[in-house]
Motif scaffolding. Structure first.
Motif, short mmCIF file in Angstrom:
data_model
loop_
_atom_site.label_atom_id
_atom_site.label_comp_id
_atom_site.label_asym_id
_atom_site.label_seq_id
_atom_site.Cartn_x
_atom_site.Cartn_y
_atom_site.Cartn_z
N GLN A 32 -2.93 -6.50 13.95
CA GLN A 32 -3.38 -7.70 12.97
C GLN A 32 -3.85 -8.88 13.08
OE1 GLN A 32 -0.91 -5.45 10.20
NE2 GLN A 32 0.72 -6.80 9.55
N MET B 46 -1.77 -10.49 7.62
CA MET B 46 -0.12 -10.25 6.72
C MET B 46 -0.10 -10.90 5.40
SD MET B 46 0.61 -11.22 10.92
CE MET B 46 2.03 -12.17 10.87
N LYS C 275 -1.06 -3.44 7.23
CA LYS C 275 -0.63 -4.25 5.67
C LYS C 275 0.94 -3.30 5.54
CE LYS C 275 -4.46 -4.81 3.18
NZ LYS C 275 -5.16 -4.29 4.16
N THR D 218 2.19 -0.95 6.74
CA THR D 218 3.58 -0.93 7.83
C THR D 218 4.19 -2.41 7.92
OG1 THR D 218 2.15 -1.62 10.00
CG2 THR D 218 2.42 0.85 9.99
N TYR D 219 3.47 -3.45 7.74
CA TYR D 219 4.08 -4.46 7.34
C TYR D 219 5.24 -4.79 6.48
CZ TYR D 219 4.69 -9.29 7.43
OH TYR D 219 5.67 -10.63 7.94
N GLN E 211 8.36 -2.80 7.20
CA GLN E 211 9.03 -3.50 8.19
C GLN E 211 10.46 -4.53 6.58
OE1 GLN E 211 7.31 -5.85 10.87
NE2 GLN E 211 9.36 -6.73 10.83
#
Length: 114
Positions: A24, A29, A53, A55-56, A59
């Protein structure tokens, strides 16, 4: 990490397929860093596909709380679901709703990424 050249496509390495990293751009981010999601929150990602976005966010939330990953187009959500599975995200529900109608579908979010 920025890759300039590779003999193997970086989206086809065993590490990528095993969910060790996501491709990405910084543009994907930065909004998530500004959103600053916290563990245990309820977050809505209004334009989730293809899932970078989302999955971030998962996390940063350490796979806790709930993320609603919405995208208007069903065919785009296939990539989101694939990335969620590949990366081991377990706190996310995907859906396909028009953002204008979303308050009628669900509410009470701690944070919303538009």
């Amino acid at each position: 990490l920025k890759i300039y050249e590779s003999t193997v496509p970086i989206g086809a390495t065993p590490e990528y397929l095993a969910g060790h990293y996501m491709l990405q751009s910084a543009a994907s981010m930065c909004p998530v860093m500004a959103l600053d999601p916290q563990e245990g929150e309820k977050v809505l990602d209004m334009s989730a596909a293809p899932g970078g976005k989302t999955t971030y966010i998962a996390q940063l939330m350490k796979n806790t709380g709930v993320i609603i990953a919405n995208d208007l187009k069903v065919e785009r959500q296939k990539a989101t679901v694939s990335n969620l599975h590949r990366l081991g995200v377990k706190n996310t529900i995907t859906c396909c709703n028009d953002g204008k109608a979303f308050p009628k579908v669900m509410g009470n979010f701690d944070r919303i990424l538009l």
